[in-house]
Design a protein around this motif. Structure first.
Motif, PDB file in Angstrom:
ATOM      1  N   CYS A  32     -41.963 -57.926  10.012  1.00  0.00           N
ATOM      2  CA  CYS A  32     -41.480 -56.540  10.048  1.00  0.00           C
ATOM      3  C   CYS A  32     -40.708 -56.346  11.350  1.00  0.00           C
ATOM      4  O   CYS A  32     -41.129 -56.822  12.406  1.00  0.00           O
ATOM      5  CB  CYS A  32     -42.664 -55.578   9.978  1.00  0.00           C
ATOM      6  N   HIS A  34     -39.890 -53.303  12.618  1.00  0.00           N
ATOM      7  CA  HIS A  34     -40.019 -51.927  13.110  1.00  0.00           C
ATOM      8  C   HIS A  34     -40.529 -51.847  14.549  1.00  0.00           C
ATOM      9  O   HIS A  34     -40.412 -50.819  15.197  1.00  0.00           O
ATOM     10  CB  HIS A  34     -40.908 -51.110  12.167  1.00  0.00           C
ATOM     11  N   GLY A  35     -41.127 -52.929  15.016  1.00  0.00           N
ATOM     12  CA  GLY A  35     -41.427 -53.036  16.453  1.00  0.00           C
ATOM     13  C   GLY A  35     -42.552 -52.166  16.989  1.00  0.00           C
ATOM     14  O   GLY A  35     -42.600 -51.940  18.211  1.00  0.00           O
ATOM     15  N   CYS A  36     -43.456 -51.702  16.141  1.00  0.00           N
ATOM     16  CA  CYS A  36     -44.556 -50.853  16.642  1.00  0.00           C
ATOM     17  C   CYS A  36     -45.362 -51.627  17.686  1.00  0.00           C
ATOM     18  O   CYS A  36     -45.755 -52.772  17.435  1.00  0.00           O
ATOM     19  CB  CYS A  36     -45.468 -50.425  15.499  1.00  0.00           C
ATOM     20  N   CYS A  39     -48.891 -53.068  16.567  1.00  0.00           N
ATOM     21  CA  CYS A  39     -48.991 -53.642  15.218  1.00  0.00           C
ATOM     22  C   CYS A  39     -50.060 -54.743  15.124  1.00  0.00           C
ATOM     23  O   CYS A  39     -49.983 -55.770  15.796  1.00  0.00           O
ATOM     24  CB  CYS A  39     -47.635 -54.207  14.801  1.00  0.00           C
ATOM     25  N   MET A  82     -49.085 -55.408   5.513  1.00  0.00           N
ATOM     26  CA  MET A  82     -48.731 -56.426   6.513  1.00  0.00           C
ATOM     27  C   MET A  82     -47.255 -56.381   6.903  1.00  0.00           C
ATOM     28  O   MET A  82     -46.802 -57.145   7.759  1.00  0.00           O
ATOM     29  CB  MET A  82     -49.045 -57.823   5.974  1.00  0.00           C
ATOM     30  N   SER A  83     -46.494 -55.561   6.224  1.00  0.00           N
ATOM     31  CA  SER A  83     -45.075 -55.370   6.555  1.00  0.00           C
ATOM     32  C   SER A  83     -44.667 -54.056   5.909  1.00  0.00           C
ATOM     33  O   SER A  83     -45.267 -53.658   4.922  1.00  0.00           O
ATOM     34  CB  SER A  83     -44.218 -56.516   6.010  1.00  0.00           C
ATOM     35  N   ASP A  84     -43.672 -53.414   6.484  1.00  0.00           N
ATOM     36  CA  ASP A  84     -43.254 -52.135   5.903  1.00  0.00           C
ATOM     37  C   ASP A  84     -42.328 -52.399   4.721  1.00  0.00           C
ATOM     38  O   ASP A  84     -41.304 -53.068   4.869  1.00  0.00           O
ATOM     39  CB  ASP A  84     -42.541 -51.284   6.968  1.00  0.00           C
ATOM     40  N   LYS A 115     -43.452 -46.144   7.373  1.00  0.00           N
ATOM     41  CA  LYS A 115     -43.028 -45.252   8.462  1.00  0.00           C
ATOM     42  C   LYS A 115     -41.563 -44.865   8.271  1.00  0.00           C
ATOM     43  O   LYS A 115     -40.969 -44.263   9.154  1.00  0.00           O
ATOM     44  CB  LYS A 115     -43.176 -45.957   9.819  1.00  0.00           C
TER      45      LYS A 115
HETATM   46  S1  SF4 Z   1     -45.985 -53.779   9.862  1.00  0.00           S
HETATM   47 FE1  SF4 Z   1     -46.304 -51.600  10.168  1.00  0.00          FE
HETATM   48  S2  SF4 Z   1     -47.257 -51.421  12.192  1.00  0.00           S
HETATM   49 FE2  SF4 Z   1     -46.344 -53.479  12.048  1.00  0.00          FE
HETATM   50  S3  SF4 Z   1     -44.290 -53.263  12.955  1.00  0.00           S
HETATM   51 FE3  SF4 Z   1     -44.096 -52.953  10.745  1.00  0.00          FE
HETATM   52  S4  SF4 Z   1     -44.255 -50.731  10.432  1.00  0.00           S
HETATM   53 FE4  SF4 Z   1     -45.042 -51.188  12.464  1.00  0.00          FE
END
Ligand code: SF4
Length: 296
Positions: A32, A34-36, A39, A82-84, A115
């Motif tokens: 993923c 998205h870089g949270c 995570c 496990m991934s967006d 998200k």
């Molecule tokens: S899997 Fe979810 S928490 Fe992890 S980086 Fe992606 S959106 Fe964010």
């Protein structure tokens, strides 16, 4: 986008899943972008190399079609653990969108965690699934402050856009709510933040707010998180080390108080916040099943 080989995508049937009552899981993407900063999927235990590099599973739609056809029991398929499922590549490739079509054709329900406001693209197909099976959409919201959001979830829609997505889905009759997690100790664990999120959720038509007043940290994930704290939150890493050391579950020192104010506000506004109630509510009228879930 890169592709990887996958033999299977949809998991085996599970009867009583404590997590939103899903019966199957499905991840079309690996990794993923998205870089949270918090995570969990970066943890060593999942052994995902180059986690920030999104890869799609080759022939994923054919595999999903074949696997759903072979399932003996209908149920709710969950995606987004496990991934967006709505990463930036999804806009072009539409793999999640087309998988939803297959889920609809085969008479399954769907549970989505994301998200990204890209989920609103699929509102029409979600409405079609809802005609025969349960649908639940969960948008993660951790802070009311878009600037703070950019620091902790840097590569995805900010909070205000996620709330607009909740509003759109709710106004179209899709069962939608807020995953209020993680609440990071010493960063977003304030009363003001929690109350404002619950109130905004109500305003946008959310049916539930499900919280975790803390964060879990494991090997590798913790290193990434601590580096991000050093970059944007001066002195906070030291607070984590002082208070939690290397513990797995790092609960906010205010967790009990925050749960109390959340539950009071939710009761006042008629928003669900307990897992058992949420699952019963979104599945109401679909499956004639015994639901056995924990109640917190
Ligand atoms: S899997 Fe979810 S928490 Fe992890 S980086 Fe992606 S959106 Fe964010």
């Amino acid at each position: 986008m890169d592709y990887i080989i996958a033999k299977s995508i949809v998991s085996n049937y599970k009867e009583d899943n404590n997590w939103f009552g899903a019966n199957y899981t499905m991840n079309i993407y690996k990794g993923c972008c998205h870089g949270c900063i918090y995570c969990d999927s970066r943890s060593d235990c999942y052994a995902i190399e180059n986690f920030d590099n999104v890869r799609a599973k080759e022939n994923s739609l054919d595999i999903i079609r074949k696997e759903l056809k072979s399932k003996r029991k209908k149920g709710v398929v969950s995606t987004g653990s496990m991934s967006d499922p709505y990463n930036p590549f999804e806009k072009k490739y539409n793999l999640t969108g087309r998988a939803l079509e297959i889920i609809n054709e085969n008479g399954f329900g769907i549970e989505i965690a994301t998200k990204s406001d890209l989920i609103t693209r699929d509102v029409e197909i979600l409405k079609r699934i809802k005609e025969h099976s349960p649908v639940i959409c969960k948008l993660t919201i951790t802070t009311m402050d878009d600037e703070l959001c950019k620091k902790i979830e840097p590569n995805v829609a900010v909070t205000s856009k996620r709330f607009k997505a909740i509003e759109k889905l709710s106004s179209e009759g899709i069962y939608t709510g807020v995953l209020l997690m993680p609440i990071l100790p010493f960063i977003n664990d304030s009363e003001e933040n929690i109350i404002s999120i619950v109130r905004m959720a109500k305003k946008c038509g959310a049916k539930f707010v499900y919280p975790l007043f803390g964060v879990t940290l494991r090997n590798n994930q913790r290193d990434y998180f601590f580096k991000a704290l050093d970059k944007n939150f001066y002195g906070v890493k030291e607070e984590y080390l002082n208070v939690f050391g290397y513990e797995y579950l790092c609960l906010s020192p205010n967790a009990n108080y925050l749960y109390k104010i959340l539950s009071d506000e939710c009761k006042k506004l008629d928003i669900l916040y307990k897992m058992k109630d949420i699952v019963e509510d979104y599945k109401k009228g679909y499956f004639n099943e015994q639901i056995s879930l924990f109640d917190i």
